[in-house]
Design a protein around this motif. Sequence first.
Motif, PDB file in Angstrom:
ATOM      1  N   LEU A 165      -1.656  -5.757  -5.472  1.00 53.99           N
ATOM      2  CA  LEU A 165      -2.946  -4.902  -4.979  1.00 53.99           C
ATOM      3  C   LEU A 165      -4.131  -5.648  -5.335  1.00 53.99           C
ATOM      4  N   LEU A 202      -2.910   3.555  -5.815  1.00 51.24           N
ATOM      5  CA  LEU A 202      -3.999   3.422  -4.972  1.00 51.24           C
ATOM      6  C   LEU A 202      -4.749   4.811  -5.147  1.00 51.24           C
ATOM      7  N   VAL A 215       0.905  -1.118  -0.012  1.00 49.96           N
ATOM      8  CA  VAL A 215       0.066  -0.006  -0.012  1.00 49.96           C
ATOM      9  C   VAL A 215       0.737   1.132  -0.152  1.00 49.96           C
TER      10      VAL A 215
END
Lengths: 133, 133
Positions: A72, A40, A31
């Motif tokens: 992801l 993201l 992340v």
Amino acid sequence: MNSTPQSTAEPAPPYNVFAKACPSRGTLEHVTGRWGGLTLGALYEGSLRFNELRRRVDGVSEKMLSQTLHALERDGLVHREAQPTNPPRVDYELTPLGREVAERLLALIDCVESRMDEILAARERYDSARGAR
Amino acid sequence: MNSTPQSTAEPAPPYNVFAKACPSRGTLEHVTGRWGGLTLGALYEGSLRFNELRRRVDGVSEKMLSQTLHALERDGLVHREAQPTNPPRVDYELTPLGREVAERLLALIDCVESRMDEILAARERYDSARGAR
């Protein structure tokens, strides 16, 4: 048993990024890694095709973006949708879980961007205190 | 982020992590890098000495922790205080700016830790959909 008092407190989650072997550390790295965070953030605006994403995440290579998206997707944060069109078209979008994570990440990005003048001033102080090298 | 709703009076900040050359991208990497994030998170609890930090950030090497602390100190997020004791003692603590950044980061870490069951379930689905390799 009905008569057993239940603790009203939530149990602490069993995951802890500070522990080397905890799987949450790997997800945190997906992340917040060099490209994961930007990917993201870019998808938070809406679904994008691979090449659109690549332009938005300035500087990422095709190979790194592909690896980032796979990690992801595997973590359930990004959904990959192949459209049955000719030529074939693949869209990427955040899952609901991915949106929750991205919201926290964007709050962090906003914080860094908005305080960047202070951060650059701190760098100048740090470098000048140590003299020219 | 340009997309974040801004007060109509405030100009958009000139920093943008999506731009390759923007210095905010470097700071985001210090803050979210493999060790930077855990170091900020650990110091959010209070000041720590180098070896205390090293134990808390499970798995970090002395060299990597030292590099991480220098980058965070240079960005004005961590303050290094050398005590005039014998033996010499060095404490690290977050600056007020470092605390603001760490708060956002900890919200992200909490989110990841608390959703880890879902993330691990997604990984299993992803891997089994692709069969044993």
